[in-house]
Write a protein that holds these residues in place. Structure first.
Motif, PDB file in Angstrom:
ATOM      1  N   GLY A  92       0.814  -1.210   0.000  1.00  0.00           N
ATOM      2  CA  GLY A  92       0.000   0.000   0.000  1.00  0.00           C
ATOM      3  C   GLY A  92       0.848   1.261   0.000  1.00  0.00           C
ATOM      4  N   VAL A  93       2.012   1.178   0.649  1.00  0.00           N
ATOM      5  CA  VAL A  93       2.913   2.328   0.717  1.00  0.00           C
ATOM      6  C   VAL A  93       3.726   2.478  -0.565  1.00  0.00           C
ATOM      7  N   ILE A  94       4.422   1.385  -0.970  1.00  0.00           N
ATOM      8  CA  ILE A  94       5.405   1.534  -2.050  1.00  0.00           C
ATOM      9  C   ILE A  94       4.831   1.294  -3.445  1.00  0.00           C
ATOM     10  N   TRP A  95       3.676   0.618  -3.538  1.00  0.00           N
ATOM     11  CA  TRP A  95       3.100   0.382  -4.863  1.00  0.00           C
ATOM     12  C   TRP A  95       2.091   1.464  -5.233  1.00  0.00           C
ATOM     13  N   VAL A  96       1.498   2.101  -4.211  1.00  0.00           N
ATOM     14  CA  VAL A  96       0.434   3.062  -4.498  1.00  0.00           C
ATOM     15  C   VAL A  96       0.677   4.417  -3.835  1.00  0.00           C
ATOM     16  N   ALA A  97       0.731   4.455  -2.509  1.00  0.00           N
ATOM     17  CA  ALA A  97       0.738   5.742  -1.806  1.00  0.00           C
ATOM     18  C   ALA A  97       1.885   6.648  -2.244  1.00  0.00           C
ATOM     19  N   ILE A  98       3.108   6.130  -2.259  1.00  0.00           N
ATOM     20  CA  ILE A  98       4.259   6.967  -2.628  1.00  0.00           C
ATOM     21  C   ILE A  98       4.270   7.311  -4.116  1.00  0.00           C
ATOM     22  N   PRO A  99       4.254   6.309  -5.030  1.00  0.00           N
ATOM     23  CA  PRO A  99       4.324   6.673  -6.455  1.00  0.00           C
ATOM     24  C   PRO A  99       3.131   7.483  -6.941  1.00  0.00           C
ATOM     25  N   PHE A 100       1.921   7.183  -6.456  1.00  0.00           N
ATOM     26  CA  PHE A 100       0.744   7.926  -6.906  1.00  0.00           C
ATOM     27  C   PHE A 100       0.750   9.354  -6.380  1.00  0.00           C
ATOM     28  N   THR A 101       1.486   9.585  -5.302  1.00  0.00           N
ATOM     29  CA  THR A 101       1.686  10.952  -4.818  1.00  0.00           C
ATOM     30  C   THR A 101       2.717  11.676  -5.675  1.00  0.00           C
ATOM     31  N   LEU A 102       3.748  10.951  -6.093  1.00  0.00           N
ATOM     32  CA  LEU A 102       4.840  11.569  -6.850  1.00  0.00           C
ATOM     33  C   LEU A 102       4.435  11.939  -8.280  1.00  0.00           C
ATOM     34  N   GLU A 163      15.276  20.052 -25.168  1.00  0.00           N
ATOM     35  CA  GLU A 163      14.500  21.289 -25.214  1.00  0.00           C
ATOM     36  C   GLU A 163      14.243  21.864 -23.820  1.00  0.00           C
ATOM     37  N   GLY A 164      14.707  21.158 -22.783  1.00  0.00           N
ATOM     38  CA  GLY A 164      14.563  21.659 -21.423  1.00  0.00           C
ATOM     39  C   GLY A 164      13.195  21.453 -20.809  1.00  0.00           C
ATOM     40  N   SER A 165      12.335  20.596 -21.407  1.00  0.00           N
ATOM     41  CA  SER A 165      10.984  20.396 -20.893  1.00  0.00           C
ATOM     42  C   SER A 165      10.955  19.464 -19.681  1.00  0.00           C
ATOM     43  N   SER A 166      12.030  18.732 -19.502  1.00  0.00           N
ATOM     44  CA  SER A 166      12.089  17.804 -18.373  1.00  0.00           C
ATOM     45  C   SER A 166      12.998  18.379 -17.297  1.00  0.00           C
ATOM     46  N   GLN A 167      12.410  18.856 -16.234  1.00  0.00           N
ATOM     47  CA  GLN A 167      13.195  19.451 -15.164  1.00  0.00           C
ATOM     48  C   GLN A 167      13.666  18.372 -14.199  1.00  0.00           C
ATOM     49  N   ALA A 168      14.783  18.645 -13.544  1.00  0.00           N
ATOM     50  CA  ALA A 168      15.447  17.626 -12.733  1.00  0.00           C
ATOM     51  C   ALA A 168      14.557  17.090 -11.611  1.00  0.00           C
ATOM     52  N   SER A 169      13.834  17.961 -10.929  1.00  0.00           N
ATOM     53  CA  SER A 169      13.017  17.492  -9.807  1.00  0.00           C
ATOM     54  C   SER A 169      11.891  16.582 -10.275  1.00  0.00           C
ATOM     55  N   GLY A 170      11.246  16.924 -11.395  1.00  0.00           N
ATOM     56  CA  GLY A 170      10.190  16.079 -11.921  1.00  0.00           C
ATOM     57  C   GLY A 170      10.710  14.734 -12.362  1.00  0.00           C
ATOM     58  N   VAL A 171      11.864  14.729 -13.024  1.00  0.00           N
ATOM     59  CA  VAL A 171      12.488  13.475 -13.457  1.00  0.00           C
ATOM     60  C   VAL A 171      12.808  12.603 -12.245  1.00  0.00           C
ATOM     61  N   ALA A 172      13.378  13.224 -11.200  1.00  0.00           N
ATOM     62  CA  ALA A 172      13.746  12.472  -9.997  1.00  0.00           C
ATOM     63  C   ALA A 172      12.519  11.831  -9.356  1.00  0.00           C
ATOM     64  N   MET A 173      11.390  12.538  -9.366  1.00  0.00           N
ATOM     65  CA  MET A 173      10.167  11.991  -8.779  1.00  0.00           C
ATOM     66  C   MET A 173       9.682  10.762  -9.540  1.00  0.00           C
ATOM     67  N   ILE A 174       9.711  10.821 -10.870  1.00  0.00           N
ATOM     68  CA  ILE A 174       9.262   9.669 -11.661  1.00  0.00           C
ATOM     69  C   ILE A 174      10.188   8.485 -11.468  1.00  0.00           C
ATOM     70  N   VAL A 175      11.497   8.731 -11.430  1.00  0.00           N
ATOM     71  CA  VAL A 175      12.459   7.647 -11.219  1.00  0.00           C
ATOM     72  C   VAL A 175      12.233   7.010  -9.848  1.00  0.00           C
ATOM     73  N   ALA A 176      11.989   7.831  -8.823  1.00  0.00           N
ATOM     74  CA  ALA A 176      11.713   7.289  -7.488  1.00  0.00           C
ATOM     75  C   ALA A 176      10.446   6.441  -7.504  1.00  0.00           C
ATOM     76  N   ALA A 177       9.426   6.878  -8.251  1.00  0.00           N
ATOM     77  CA  ALA A 177       8.180   6.114  -8.336  1.00  0.00           C
ATOM     78  C   ALA A 177       8.414   4.766  -9.016  1.00  0.00           C
ATOM     79  N   THR A 178       9.194   4.749 -10.091  1.00  0.00           N
ATOM     80  CA  THR A 178       9.455   3.481 -10.783  1.00  0.00           C
ATOM     81  C   THR A 178      10.325   2.558  -9.941  1.00  0.00           C
ATOM     82  N   PHE A 179      11.197   3.137  -9.116  1.00  0.00           N
ATOM     83  CA  PHE A 179      11.991   2.347  -8.164  1.00  0.00           C
ATOM     84  C   PHE A 179      11.049   1.597  -7.214  1.00  0.00           C
ATOM     85  N   CYS A 180      10.058   2.311  -6.710  1.00  0.00           N
ATOM     86  CA  CYS A 180       9.057   1.682  -5.831  1.00  0.00           C
ATOM     87  C   CYS A 180       8.292   0.587  -6.565  1.00  0.00           C
ATOM     88  N   TYR A 181       7.918   0.843  -7.815  1.00  0.00           N
ATOM     89  CA  TYR A 181       7.206  -0.163  -8.603  1.00  0.00           C
ATOM     90  C   TYR A 181       8.028  -1.442  -8.740  1.00  0.00           C
TER      91      TYR A 181
END
Length: 306
Positions: A92-102, A163-181
């Motif tokens: 519930g924490v690592i498959w949903v709560a954390i990544p779905f928040t990120l 083109e600079g559309s992917s900012q570092a903080s947003g990228v880091a959040m998605i990578v953290a979410a996929t790590f949890c997945y």
């Protein structure tokens, strides 16, 4: 007398370790399409709702839909023992709560197409944790599929990053979410074999919904009542979360956690197409080459286990 302790990671034999059957491919494509559309639905929801409310409505409606489904299913319900409940709580924490928040937080910084592209890192983490904790090595066509798919994802991502559309903080959040997945996929498989995919996901989503209440109610006054965004998030919850997780659970039980995670090589293709069509994202010719490689990688990854 105390109940025997269970390891968090336990191996679970896939029903089909050979090439995907027609039903496996049906589940594979259905989940890919649904989850590919989820990034667009999140983006639409953020037009009127805060990231916390998007997550709460998504997880809450998904939990309710699956709990109702399990209620009307025939057969006696088997409740998890204490050890399995602890593993469900972890999911519930690592498959949903954390990544779905990120994800909605990240999509305030990067567009929906880029978020979908970055989600393609999930199979690498799933295979890595399977190798570390379950001693399940990825070799042969599957390993080649990972490499080809990752190279394709790199080609798709490169123009947007340049083109600079992917900012570092947003990228880091998605990578953290996929790590949890990647971790969660390996924990979920034996539970879904024992209790059934729909029942396990209903419990996992219920736990996550409770955990997400504080985040959802934070800054409540900033939400706006707009029909389109609210409907988008409800669709995201009922279909894109409840039904999709049930289908994903069936796929994991059928072909194993690592091979099931390869759907994330097709998810970026869907996310990219929808982002271009409905949100006006630009696509470079290099990205189109990447799409072909992503699909090739997914086909190779579905081959017989070595």
């Amino acid at each position: 007398m105390a109940a025997p302790t269970k390891n968090l990671f336990q191996p679970a034999e896939a029903k089909n370790s050979g090439q995907f059957s027609s039903s496996d491919w049906g589940l594979f494509c259905a989940v890919s399409l649904i989850w590919g559309a989820s990034f667009l639905l999140i983006d639409i929801g953020l037009d009127a709702l805060t990231p916390g409310m998007v997550t709460l409505v998504r997880v809450g409606s998904g939990a309710i839909s699956l709990l109702l489904l399990t209620h009307f299913q025939q057969g006696q319900s088997t409740l998890p023992d204490r050890a399995d409940f602890n593993r469900i709580a972890v999911l519930g924490v690592i498959w949903v709560a954390i990544p779905f928040t990120l994800f909605p937080l990240a999509e305030q910084r990067i567009n929906s197409a880029v978020a979908g592209l970055l989600n393609g890192a999930t199979p690498i983490f799933a295979a890595t944790f399977a190798a570390l904790f379950l001693k399940q090595r990825t070799r042969g066509p599957q390993l080649l599929g990972i490499v080809v798919g990752l190279f394709g994802l790199g080609l798709i991502s490169a123009p947007s990053i340049n083109e600079g559309s992917s900012q570092a903080s947003g990228v880091a959040m998605i990578v953290a979410a996929t790590f949890c997945y990647g971790i969660a996929l390996n924990i979920a498989a034996p539970l879904q074999h024992q209790y059934g995919a729909v029942r396990v996901m209903s419990w996992v989503l219920a736990v996550a919904a409770v955990l997400n209440i504080p985040f959802g109610l934070w800054d409540l006054g900033s939400n706006e009542l707009e029909f389109g965004p609210i409907v988008a998030v409800l669709v995201l919850g009922i279909i894109g979360t409840g039904i999709a997780f049930a289908l994903m659970g069936s796929l994991i039980a059928g072909v194993g956690a690592t091979r099931a995670s390869f759907i994330t090589y097709l998810v970026p293709v869907v996310a990219l197409f929808l982002g271009v069509t409905f949100r006006g994202d630009e696509v470079a010719s290099l990205a189109l080459v990447g799409v072909v490689l992503v699909i090739t990688g997914a086909v190779l990854a579905s081959r017989k286990s070595a």
